[in-house]
Structures are given as C-alpha cells and as structure tokens.
Design a protein around this motif. Structure first.
Motif, mmCIF file in Angstrom:
data_model
loop_
_atom_site.group_PDB
_atom_site.id
_atom_site.type_symbol
_atom_site.label_atom_id
_atom_site.label_comp_id
_atom_site.label_asym_id
_atom_site.label_seq_id
_atom_site.Cartn_x
_atom_site.Cartn_y
_atom_site.Cartn_z
ATOM 1 N N HIS A 106 17.644 48.115 -59.738
ATOM 2 C CA HIS A 106 16.174 47.973 -59.699
ATOM 3 C C HIS A 106 15.577 48.730 -58.514
ATOM 4 O O HIS A 106 14.449 48.522 -58.164
ATOM 5 C CB HIS A 106 15.800 46.483 -59.599
ATOM 6 N N ARG A 107 16.335 49.538 -57.921
ATOM 7 C CA ARG A 107 15.920 50.363 -56.771
ATOM 8 C C ARG A 107 15.544 49.492 -55.592
ATOM 9 O O ARG A 107 14.685 49.824 -54.795
ATOM 10 C CB ARG A 107 14.740 51.308 -57.092
ATOM 11 N N ALA A 108 16.201 48.380 -55.482
ATOM 12 C CA ALA A 108 15.945 47.530 -54.304
ATOM 13 C C ALA A 108 17.099 47.707 -53.333
ATOM 14 O O ALA A 108 18.260 47.800 -53.737
ATOM 15 C CB ALA A 108 15.854 46.065 -54.738
ATOM 16 N N LEU A 109 16.748 47.803 -52.081
ATOM 17 C CA LEU A 109 17.759 48.013 -51.037
ATOM 18 C C LEU A 109 18.375 46.654 -50.717
ATOM 19 O O LEU A 109 17.828 45.879 -49.935
ATOM 20 C CB LEU A 109 17.085 48.621 -49.805
ATOM 21 N N VAL A 110 19.533 46.367 -51.321
ATOM 22 C CA VAL A 110 20.075 45.018 -51.200
ATOM 23 C C VAL A 110 21.068 44.887 -50.038
ATOM 24 O O VAL A 110 21.243 43.802 -49.499
ATOM 25 C CB VAL A 110 20.709 44.568 -52.532
ATOM 26 N N TYR A 111 21.716 45.970 -49.719
ATOM 27 C CA TYR A 111 22.638 45.933 -48.559
ATOM 28 C C TYR A 111 22.321 47.125 -47.660
ATOM 29 O O TYR A 111 22.087 48.222 -48.171
ATOM 30 C CB TYR A 111 24.094 46.046 -49.018
ATOM 31 N N ALA A 141 12.604 54.405 -59.642
ATOM 32 C CA ALA A 141 13.275 54.167 -60.917
ATOM 33 C C ALA A 141 13.063 55.346 -61.842
ATOM 34 O O ALA A 141 11.997 55.951 -61.860
ATOM 35 C CB ALA A 141 12.716 52.880 -61.551
ATOM 36 N N GLY A 142 14.086 55.680 -62.594
ATOM 37 C CA GLY A 142 13.992 56.794 -63.565
ATOM 38 C C GLY A 142 14.194 58.157 -62.963
ATOM 39 O O GLY A 142 14.271 59.148 -63.672
#
Ligand code: G6P
Length: 753
Positions: free
Chosen positions: A92-97, A111-112
C-alpha cells in the motif's frame, strides 16, 4: 625574465583549463560511474537480504515485536559503512519498517508507479544520498519494496581527491612540456645566434652546410641589405660632414674601424735629422706627400715607415730604428728603413725618378729604364714589405702605401698579410696606356699595384687611364661600372680622392698679419712698399714649369715695360734629386734664365726675378705667401699641386691672385684661379697682367670661394673618405666570409668583391 615568462604563462594557462574545464567534466563523469555502481550494489543487497527479510516478515506474533526484529535486522545491515538507511514499503506504499536514519523525503513510490531503474539522488543537510527501491517478491507475489539508501559523500571525497591529483598531474605535465619547450627554444635560439654571429664575423663557412644554405641565407640577404643601408648612411655622412678635422678622423678610426692599426709607407720621411754646426737639426722635406700625410698621421697615431735619409737619422732612433715624432709633441711612431748607397741609387734615383717619374709626367723628359735599377727597386720594395710585417701588431692592419716608389709593395704585403686592407695612393699622374707601355716591366708593376684593396688617384682622368692600362696589358676583368678590377679572383677598387692640406693650416699660427708680412717681404727684398710681388714655390723639378713661368714674366715685361722696377717675382726652388743629370741641367737652365731676364729688365734695386734655390721651412713659405700679391703655379703636369692650395689657405685676408696651370690636378677644384696653359707664354703673360691689376673686390670673391672649397675638402676629408671606404670593405669582407684580404687601388666605390 623573458625566460621565466615563457615558462610561467603556458603553465598558468594549463592550470586554468584544468580547474575550470577539465575538473567539472571529470566530476560529472565519475558521478555517473559511481551512481551506476551504487545501483548495482543496492540491487545486490536487496537480493541478498530478500530471504531473511521474507522470513522475518512472515513470522507470527505481535506487530511491535516483529517491527523490532525487522529494524534490528536493518540496523545489522547498516554496519556496512556506505549504507546510510533502509526502509520497507508495503504493497500500500506505506513505510512500515525503517531505520531512524531514513530521511523524511525518502518516500515510497506512489501506487501504480514502477520503481525507477536507477536510484534517486537526495541532497540532505547530512550529505548527498542515493535512494534505490527494489521490489520484494516471494513466489511471484509482491510483498512490498525495499528502500536502500547509500551515503554518497565518499564520492565527493573521491572526486575532490581526483581533482587534486589531476591538478598535480597536469601541473607536472605542463611544467615538463613548458620546460622542454623552453630548452628547445633556447637551444635553437643559441644556434641561430651563433649562426648569425658567424655570418657577421665572416665565418659562415664554419657552419654546417645545411644550416648555412637553408636557414641563414635569407638572414644573410637581410643583413647584407642592412649593411648596404648603413654604408649608404656612412657615405652620406661623408658628403654631409662639412667640417672635417682631426677629430672626425679620430672618430672614424675609433667608431668605424674600431681602433684598427694604421701603417703608412712612403719613401720620404716626415722628419729628417741632419748634422749641422750647432748639433743635430730636424728638417721638414719639401714634399706634397709629406705635407698632406703628416697632419693625418698626427690625428691617427700609428706607424709611419720611411727611408731614413738624413745623415743623423741613425743617431736618434732606438734599437728598433724607431723614433716618436713630431719632435716637439710626439704623436706617432716613425720607423726608419736604411738603404745602402747602391740601393738608393738604383731604387730611388734610378727606377723611381729616372724611370717612373718621367714616364708618368708628360714633360717631354725621356724615361730611363735599367735592369739593375729594376732589381734594386724590387729588393727595396721587399725590404719595406718586411718592415710592414715587423711593425704590424695584427694580421689585418690598414696599410696606406704611398706613391710610385712602391708599385710592387701592395702585392708583397698581400702575400705576407692576406687579411690586410691595403690602400695605395698614387700621388702623380697615371699616363695613357701607350705611354705606360714604354716600361719594360709594365706587367709586374700593374700586378704589384693590384695587390691593393683600393687604389687612389687625384683625378678621374688618371683612374680611367689606369683602368685602360690594365685592360690593355693584363688578363684582368675591368668593370667600369663599379670602377674595379679583378685579377686572379681578387678585386681592387680604383677611385678618385683629391688630396688636400690641413685646415686651418698649423703654419699660420703665430705669423704676423698680411700687411706686416707684405712689408717684411719688401724690406727683405729691398724694394719699395708699393712694389708688386709674385711668388713661386716648387721643388726644382722639370715638371713644375719654372722656365715657362720665367718666360711669361719676361713676356709681360716686354709687353708692359711700366712693370719694370715695380714688379718682382720671388722663386723659391728647393733642391731636389740633385744627383740626377736632368735635375742638374734644370738647375743650370733656371739660374741662367733668371740671370738673363734680370740682366735684360733689371732696374736698380728691383730685379724681375729673385731666385732662391735653397730649402725653406714651411713657416717661412707661408709668410711669403701672405706677403705676395700673386702666386704662379705653372706645372707642365702635376698630380695635384698643393702649393696652390697652401697659397689660398695662407690668405685669410681674402686677397691675392692665384695663377694655376690647367695641367695640375688642382685646376679641377680651384676654378676661380686664373687657369692657364703654361706652354702658352702669351696667355700666361696676360694672366700675370690681369692678376697684377685685379681689383680687391674680385680678388676677394675669387679667394673666398677657393678658401671655402679648400676648407671643406681638406686633407682630413681626403684621408677620412679612404678610411671610410676601407671600413666598408672590411665590413663587407666579414659578412661575405671571404678568407682573403681586401684590396683597393684608389678610394670610393661599392664594387662587390
Ligand atoms: C712628389 C712625389 C712625392 C715626393 C715629392 C718630393 O710630390 O709625389 O712622393 O716625396 O715629390 O720628392 P722627393 O724625391 O724629394 O721625395
């Protein structure tokens, strides 16, 4: 200074180019290379961590614990010194780490949008960063994207290092190139300079033929042109130098001839020591040659080589037969050459004065040629050549050979001193080829004279006669255009240099004024003050026309008897060559003629002719010139005749009349004299009558004009022009690199040799 500029300027240009053009280009290029390397490295890291990271992401448990594990894993990877930060974006293009060092603007790609093939460059306050995004996939299923951030500051450091190395490298190359350039330029410059110097010194033959031919020839041509210009300028100076004196002569010697040595050779010496009742006396001989050359020698110093003819000459010389003269204020050296009685008989009385003298003068006295005299002439010429070699301090002196006593001497000197500049001056006329052809040794005489660099005569007529004579009797090339003669590859220039006297004449100093001299002379003669007085001053020689002069006086008294008792003529005749029969006979005839005329027209206390056959010193002669109303020069043939010029010089009152033979060289210059043909008694008597009655204004006009000519064309000019020509020839010879000596007969001219 110029050398350091030649070195520094190219170096500075090279460094400027490196700093402002080369270094930025290199920076861009290396940056591109490094970015590509870091891209590859990021991909490598992404590939390497993919498996452990997938495993970590797939572990069960609380989210916080997983986050801690993943970030601890990221921090371990960051041990690599070039890695700056790592992050992970989910699908989801979220910076999780992320590691804490990950910059805020290192965001996940929208996204895309496919991740870029090459990393982005971020410029942060902490430095330049490279951010690469690599997809993380398991079995074809995409889990997210790994952000790998590299610290690019090492690139800047390397770039700075590279720039520094480059500058050093180019500076070193620039320095080496500049140094090589300077060395090569210096070597070739020296080569050229050496070549030019050699050319100027006349050593062109010493140069490598290639250099000589190709490179130096244009320069040689330019130099030759330059020298021609300088010579032209010098000649102009000759013509324009109105006031010629001892100083100008000395200047020529020092500036044009660089203090070169001058040697004069003549038969007659300028000072003769004789025994007299009161001890040893010094006499000045009656010789036009000596009169002219003595002031020149005083100005030039140098050495005068001459026959020691006085009976006390040997008593006063040093062990090398030399004496400093003039006795009252020594200025030059006289070297005496001794001759035996037989040598003097054969060379001087015989060949010179019974042979050449009547041969060259048209006075209808038959020349006598004896083989024994010729032998002595040759011997004595050789003796003088030896003396020239002994006296010369250098191998290339300037030798001034004087007169018909030494026709063989120029070639003899040339053989011994090939580098000498020999100027021969022929003080008497040169006859036409037929007349000269009477001499059995004409070829030897001509060849001897053509040993000269320059051969000089008083008049152009005599130069032409000489050229004709050589053309007639020798296999020589006679170039009338340049007035030069080539014999055996050696050239002699033939020019006209009319001789003269010093100006102002030293003999005038301290003499009474003209009125006083006139009164003294009349008192001495025992005649009234208003008596007109004529003067004749000569050696007792048959060429002087003394009998013709007496005939004119006699004719005047016949035609105009009122002059009897009111006109007297003083004839001073210096005894000369008196052991020759012709001269003894002349002596008798002159005495008889004077006696006869005096008997015929004598009046109490005023004889028409007062004859003084004795030596008169020069001051006494000048006093006579000043006291007389008329001076009569009636030479039957004369090279120049300096009595005419002396009379003009003596008359600073601008009075007095000169009667002058058309057969004396002086008549070509002193045109305001009354010019006569001495063979024409009527004409000469008329000239006497005109002279005795000429009004003062006309006397002044004529005398002023002649005085300015003698002043301007004085003996310093005569000698100066010869020396300038000699200097020109020496310059040319040096340029041409000729190995042989320069030779001239006569002066002036510009023939290439
Ligand atoms: C002429 C000659 C001179 C010579 C002079 C006197 O002028 O040209 O060379 O010196 O007469 O003659 P003497 O024989 O006495 O030297």
């Amino acid at each position: 200074m110029r050398l350091s500029l030649r070195f520094l300027i190219p170096l500075a240009i090279a460094l400027g180019l490196i700093a402002y053009v080369v270094a930025p280009l290199v920076d861009q290029l290396t940056l591109r290379w490094f970015v590509r390397d870091v891209d590859i490295r990021a991909k490598l890291i992404a590939t390497a961590v993919q498996e452990p990271l997938v495993e970590l992401l797939g572990q069960k448990g609380r989210d916080e614990a997983r986050v801690l594990r993943v970030e601890a894993f990221f921090n371990r990877i960051l041990q690599d010194e070039r890695l700056f930060a790592i992050g992970f974006c989910d699908n989801h293009r979220a910076l999780v780490y992320r590691t804490p060092t990950l910059p805020q603007n290192a965001v996940c790609p929208p996204a895309g949008v496919e991740p870029e093939k090459t990393g982005r460059i971020l410029v942060e306050p902490s430095g330049t960063l490279h951010v690469a995004a690599s997809p993380l996939e398991v079995d074809g299923q995409r889990l997210g994207e790994l952000l790998i951030v590299h610290d690019m500051s090492f690139i800047q450091r390397r770039s700075a290092d590279t720039r520094t190395y480059l500058i050093y490298l180019f500076a070193a190359i620039g320095a080496v190139v500049a140094l090589i350039t300077v060395v090569i330029a210096e070597i070739s410059w020296r080569g050229w300079v050496a070549g030019i110097k050699a050319l100027i010194r006349g050593q062109a033959m010493a140069l490598a033929p290639e250099t000589r031919a190709r490179e130096l020839q244009p320069i040689a041509r330019d130099l030759a042109a330059l020298v021609r210009d300088l010579e032209a300028e010098r000649r102009t100076r000759d013509e324009s130098q109105v006031s010629w004196g001892p100083e100008s002569l000395r200047a020529i010697l020092h500036e044009d001839l660089k203090g070169e040595e001058i040697l004069i050779v003549s038969n007659r010496e300028p000072y003769i020591h004789v025994r007299a009742s009161g001890g040893i006396q010094v006499q000045r001989p009656a010789s036009g040659l000596v009169t002219a050359l003595e002031p020149v020698m005083r100005a030039c110093s140098g050495t005068w080589i001459a026959h020691g003819s006085g009976n006390a000459d040997r008593d006063v010389v040093d062990s090398s037969d030399r004496i400093q003269v003039p006795p009252e204020s020594p200025a030059y050296r006289l070297r005496r050459v001794w001759l035996s009685k037989a040598e003097e008989e054969g060379y001087y009385y015989g060949f010179a004065n019974e042979g050449l003298w009547p041969l060259c003068h048209i006075a209808h006295t038959r020349p006598v040629f004896r083989a024994t005299d010729w032998e002595q002439y040759r011997t004595v010429n050789r003796r003088f050549a030896d003396a020239v070699v002994q006296e010369s301090r250098t191998s290339n002196p300037i030798v001034l050979v004087q007169d018909y006593h030494f026709a063989l001497l120029p070639r003899m000197i040339r053989e011994k001193l090939p580098g000498a500049t020999i100027i021969t001056f022929w003080h008497i006329p040169w006859p036409n080829p037929e007349a000269f052809g009477l001499c059995p040794w004409r070829g030897e005489l001509l060849e001897g004279l053509l040993g000269s660099s320059i051969l000089g005569f008083h008049t152009q007529f005599h130069c032409n006669n000489f050229l004709d004579t050589v053309g007639r009797y020798l296999e020589a090339r006679v170039d009338r255009e340049t007035s030069s003669i080539s014999l055996g590859g050696e050239a002699t220039e033939v020019h006209r240099y009319p001789i003269s006297i010093e100006w102002p004449p030293a003999m005038l100093a301290g003499l009474p004024d003209v009125a006083q001299c006139g009164a003294d002379l009349r008192r001495e003669l025992g005649v009234p003050l208003e008596t007109k007085v004529g003067i004749g001053v000569d050696r007792l020689d048959y060429t002087k026309g003394i009998l013709e002069r007496f005939a004119a006086i006699e004719r005047l008294l016949e035609l105009e008897p009122h002059w009897v008792g009111h006109f007297t003529f003083v004839q001073v005749a210096a005894p000369s060559r008196s052991s020759i029969e012709e001269y003894q006979s002349l002596d008798a005839r002159v005495r008889a003629a004077a006696q006869r005329i005096n008997n015929r027209f004598g009046s109490p206390g005023c004889p028409p002719i007062t004859l003084r056959i004795e030596h008169h010193d020069a001051r006494r002669v000048y006093a006579l010139y000043r006291g007389a109303d008329v001076c009569f020069v009636s030479s039957l043939h004369d090279g120049m005749n300096l009595v005419a010029k002396e009379y003009v010089a003596a008359r600073d009152d601008e009075r007095g009349v000169l009667i002058l033979s058309q057969f004396a060289g002086a008549s070509r210059e002193l045109m305001e004299a009354l010019i006569v043909n001495p063979y024409d008694t009527e004409q000469c008597a008329a000239a006497l009558r005109l002279a005795l009655s000429m009004n003062p204004a006309e006397q002044r006009d004529r005398m002023r004009s002649m005085r300015s000519l003698v002043q301007e064309f004085n003996v310093y000019r005569w000698a100066g022009r010869m020396l300038l020509d000699a200097s020109r020839m020496r310059h040319r010879r040096r340029l041409a690199g000729a190995r042989r000596g320069v030779r001239v007969i006569g002066l002036r001219g510009s023939a290439e040799r």
